[in-house]
Design an enzyme around this catalytic site. Structure first.
Site, mmCIF file in Angstrom:
data_model
loop_
_atom_site.group_PDB
_atom_site.id
_atom_site.type_symbol
_atom_site.label_atom_id
_atom_site.label_comp_id
_atom_site.label_asym_id
_atom_site.label_seq_id
_atom_site.Cartn_x
_atom_site.Cartn_y
_atom_site.Cartn_z
ATOM 1 N N GLY B 151 39.781 33.004 40.529
ATOM 2 C CA GLY B 151 38.786 32.727 39.501
ATOM 3 C C GLY B 151 39.066 31.405 38.810
ATOM 4 N N CYS B 152 38.057 30.901 38.114
ATOM 5 C CA CYS B 152 38.191 29.592 37.470
ATOM 6 C C CYS B 152 39.229 29.637 36.347
ATOM 7 C CB CYS B 152 36.834 29.119 36.955
ATOM 8 S SG CYS B 152 35.938 30.334 35.947
ATOM 9 N N TYR B 153 39.067 30.564 35.409
ATOM 10 C CA TYR B 153 40.054 30.664 34.324
ATOM 11 C C TYR B 153 41.452 30.963 34.857
ATOM 12 C CZ TYR B 153 36.339 30.855 30.698
ATOM 13 O OH TYR B 153 35.293 30.588 29.844
ATOM 14 N N THR B 155 42.822 30.180 37.598
ATOM 15 C CA THR B 155 43.407 28.984 38.204
ATOM 16 C C THR B 155 43.995 28.072 37.134
ATOM 17 O OG1 THR B 155 41.892 29.065 40.092
ATOM 18 C CG2 THR B 155 42.872 26.921 39.571
ATOM 19 N N ALA B 156 43.185 27.754 36.131
ATOM 20 C CA ALA B 156 43.651 26.836 35.092
ATOM 21 C C ALA B 156 44.808 27.438 34.296
ATOM 22 C CB ALA B 156 42.493 26.475 34.155
#
Lengths: 348, 348, 348, 348
Positions: B151-153, B155-156
């Site tokens: 997922g995007c969050y 990953t960061a």
């Protein structure tokens, strides 16, 4: 009834221009002088065409005698460092002052020097300034002649944290403030960090652990909690013009539900019309206070981690600057706190 | 040399369209089929005029036999719940799959049900899916036939926290993630929370403590730290289209300077071209990775509070979705990780 | 003094919510009923948290008897086609009506059908409706019981063109209107063309030569010029929430300087407080009227081409909708036109 | 194969930085020197962190010998007035030059002086410069050593108008160009008109009838039409970073349908890969070309008024500056026009 005559020093900054908007609709006040360190003699509407046919007064220079002749109360919306010198002279001339700069917010001149990187005002004036955060220290401002208007971040942060800290519901050593602000907070000055092409479609962080509002926040929270408080404070730049959100974290002492918190906060801010507590599972957004003097607050209590998340929002130029200054004027003059400030947020 | 034939299911969402942009410039790949559950028979360029004269393929329906005839590898950029059913059939048909939905990220079907509010996929497929966060688990993805794209969050967040947690430099019980995302993260669906007039000039918070990415973040961090980790996670909506920033807080174990952290992280991510560590006193902004597959990371260590602040940014549609999926394709096929992904961020 | 009781049908659209903001500060008015075709029984503050503790009335259903019992004047901020049926019933019930929809602006039912693609209201009601563009047809609205509030584009366009056309200074056959609007103009409905990720960082054009405001503009300009006028009209979508600019072109009859035009326009709009004419070489921007009822106008006369360029701006939700409706209420009731409307634009 | 060595003078402006992005992915080129009149010795990645680990070359000063030693071709992305002096020296040193400033676009030095307010370059160099608008004058640029890259507005305007003018389908005396640009068009310089708080949520107009691109547009259109053409040209500032739209008006000679126009334009631009003509009833938006070298064009023909509306869009930094410059490099070197420029627009 005679109108109170007010002057605005620094009337060509965003805080000054917003003061003009608010004072124009204040029923007990007349704008007697708009003052700027440059451009004196030019109409304020020249640089701010939105004021055409509303206020076309010529800008006055900063001249104590001139101000004394025209005004009863002076708002100083000046860059940090200017008020330090100017305000003592205004006070000695018998004028009442509401200062929107950061120069008189810290009681400790030493802390001021450390964080603001220039010399603090004389201790007697630091002492004399009443820190005008009405919702926490309200009655102190009634009838005084010198009020220091709180900073934008400190207003949003302290209003969001005070009741929980005062009640001992969160651990004072656990406080983290993740703050986000619109670009107007940094003023009208020209800077790459306010350049549209650099800010638009961008989210950035700045002055991590170094923002000069940190000691102001800690001063207030320490007073509220009755002990020294040190906070982690991060500031971010949001690609929008107005608005501040503080997302704040603290470790809960004991098992507190969101209902408990809502009740605690509503009681704490009873009779304070500018703080609105959201209902369970509702969190405020900056647009919901835009153009108004409200500070809206919401909560999330997490059983999994034992942490409380508090969200507070303000319009940085209103409750975070000009609106709160007018609120302080009302208190200073013994008027109803809401005079001229019954502003419905502008939506959308 | 023969091109690899790929199909994209869900090609009319933002993740799908970005996959098209990236795969069009990938030297080893041909887009063999763009698939959508609706509008089959219509040219993709009809709904996305930016693709006119670049890719005007008609949309195919979701049909396993059709896909099998046309493609070797399938990207599934589908809403949560769709992949659950679809992917087992694709795998059984002998296709390789890279899934961009959240359906195969959690190893525990129970946790999935709890957070996603619908039934998880069969355990054998949850097991079989390789979680494709190359910078943390890299070589696992080489040569496999089924990758679950993070997922995007997550990953960061995970890229920002992993080295410090792995080194034991921050207290695993102290982790707070304050995340901010552009609006594209919520997709192309129509919703008041993506309505321009409601989002523009607004900063809001949503799903506090309830975001379905929480268990994914915790699963990764627990693996890294070698113990169960529970995090506080808050998500905010930024009035911009692309970009995620995670501002993360942890209590430092011992006295670590920013230089120490920079060294630790640079060593940890050595040989990983998509992670860039900022220098001392520099923090990344979302625009500095826009359109690219980079994750940029910066630090602030605070002696006053003993806390570490970590800032990480990604483009949510690239490193947070389509770009990472192409990176995973490269790994799956045994190619250089950067093939087709040497993208300079677009600035301004 | 008794307050006038007003009801707002369609109070959950942007026009309706702005009416609430303006009427809340109107000294002679009480909001007696907020009405919505759906959600009756729910507090308006539920869907619009910015109204919390300001207006928490429950939404009423559309019920003529109920309205009659509560209100004296009704604002109808309804989608096109709804007012057609509703207003005759409100008028028959003895209520005064100010209609913000487009249903009663065109005197010709045939033209209405052609451009709005549904059936026009009964001719007697089309006749009875007074078109409330005070600056052009002002005194007609005094004391009437049914006012049709002009459209946003027609307000900005007609105010910008009328004096030059009335004076015969531009060729009536040469008029081109290049209009630009913020996204709020299309309302709160969900549509891909209002999706943040599609609108943000984008400039687009829509309904070229087909906008339903074309016949309204032509009706007004023809009345002013005393002959049939046909215009070219283009509408664009600007990535902002509020504001309309019309850039208008016409061939000059004779040699007219910008000074001539400024004089002509200032004379034409003498005594009309909501029109402000910029000085020579100054052109208005939309932000300079944001949140206010002003229409600001500027000029450029070009000797090289013999053409005049006229620029007019309004806040589409204020002068283009709710503000003008309140102005019309003031006229209808015989009050000072500016009552409750002395709004300083909000800047920045 | 040997790479062509290129230098970029003015590499720290937006045009320069975009050249870097494009040239980094150009298969036949090496960036040999990034040059800036200030900050020499500092890494370009210092001021542009998005380039970290991609290009960290130190900035070179402007030094002809140094450039000659390092590069074969020089791009000059310098402010107007600088190229005037610099380019003759570069040419005399045997370097090939592509100039992105406006200094060599006008063949008439007199016109240049009038509109640019400073002295034009020597006539011999004005003559020698090939105006590089490939879609209109394409083959002229092949093999030359000095190309003047067209302005952003002139590119969008001329590409939109040329086929209709060349065919005599619109009256050359009737041309009105209503142009809108994102803020990046005015560069990275600090100016109140690029200040985020002033531009955001604002739409404004500037330099009406006075923009220095007017004579450039007229020069091109006059060449195309075979007679002197004078245009009305208005420029607006859109609250976005990238993108230009020109909405153009002309009186139709004869009865031309939109189908006729589409056919005319497609034929005119046959073999020109960077111009895309939209289908009937479709108009381009700026986001549909963002980050790419396309110019997209659409039409509306109005029987009611006999006027044609032409809409063209470009990315002002790509087709309006750096992208077109690379296209010109390709032509200069005899390469395929699209080398390194097959860029899919970035959406959303």
């Amino acid at each position: 009834m005679n109108s109170l005559r007010v002057a605005i020093v620094g009337s060509t900054g965003y805080g000054g221009v917003e003061l003009i908007r608010l004072l124009l609709q204040h029923p007990k006040v007349t704008i007697a002088s708009v003052i700027s360190s440059s451009n004196s003699g030019v109409s304020i509407a020249e640089g701010f065409p939105h004021l055409q046919e509303i206020l076309s007064d010529e800008l006055d220079p900063i001249d104590i005698d001139l101000i004394k002749g025209k005004a009863d109360v002076v708002f100083t919306a000046t860059p940090s460092g200017v008020s330090t010198e100017l305000i003592p002279r205004l006070l000695e001339a018998g004028l009442k002052v509401i200062d929107l700069s950061g120069d008189f917010r810290l009681k400790s001149g030493e802390l001021y020097g450390q964080w603001y990187k220039h010399k603090a005002a004389e201790p007697q004036y630091l002492e004399r300034a009443v820190y005008g955060l009405a919702e926490l220290f309200g009655e102190e401002a009634r009838g005084v002649d010198f009020i220091s208007n709180p900073g934008c971040y400190p207003t949003a942060a302290a209003l969001g944290l005070a009741p929980a800290l005062a009640a001992g519901w969160i651990d004072p050593d656990s406080v983290i403030i993740d703050a986000k602000s619109g670009v107007s907070g940094s003023g009208r000055g020209l800077n790459l960090s306010a350049h549209f092409s650099e800010v638009n479609e961008n989210f950035s962080v700045y002055k991590v652990n170094r923002h000069q509002h940190i000691p102001e926040i800690e001063q207030t929270l320490s007073l509220i909690a009755g002990r020294e408080i040190t906070v982690t404070f991060t500031t971010h730049l949001v690609p929008m013009t107005r608005g501040i959100m503080c997302t704040m974290y603290g470790s809960l002492n004991g098992d507190r539900t969101e209902e408990d918190l809502i009740e605690l906060y509503r009681k704490y801010y009873e009779g304070r019309p500018f703080v609105r507590i959201r209902g369970k599972g509702k969190w405020p957004a900056t647009k919901e206070v835009a153009g108004s003097n409200y500070c809206d607050i919401g909560f999330a209590a997490d059983r999994r981690t034992g942490r409380l998340t508090i969200i507070s929002v303000i319009d940085n130029i209103v409750k975070g600057a000009a609106g709160q200054a007018v609120q302080n004027l009302n208190l200073m003059m013994g008027w109803d706190e809401q005079t001229g400030l019954r502003l419905t947020p502008i939506f959308p």
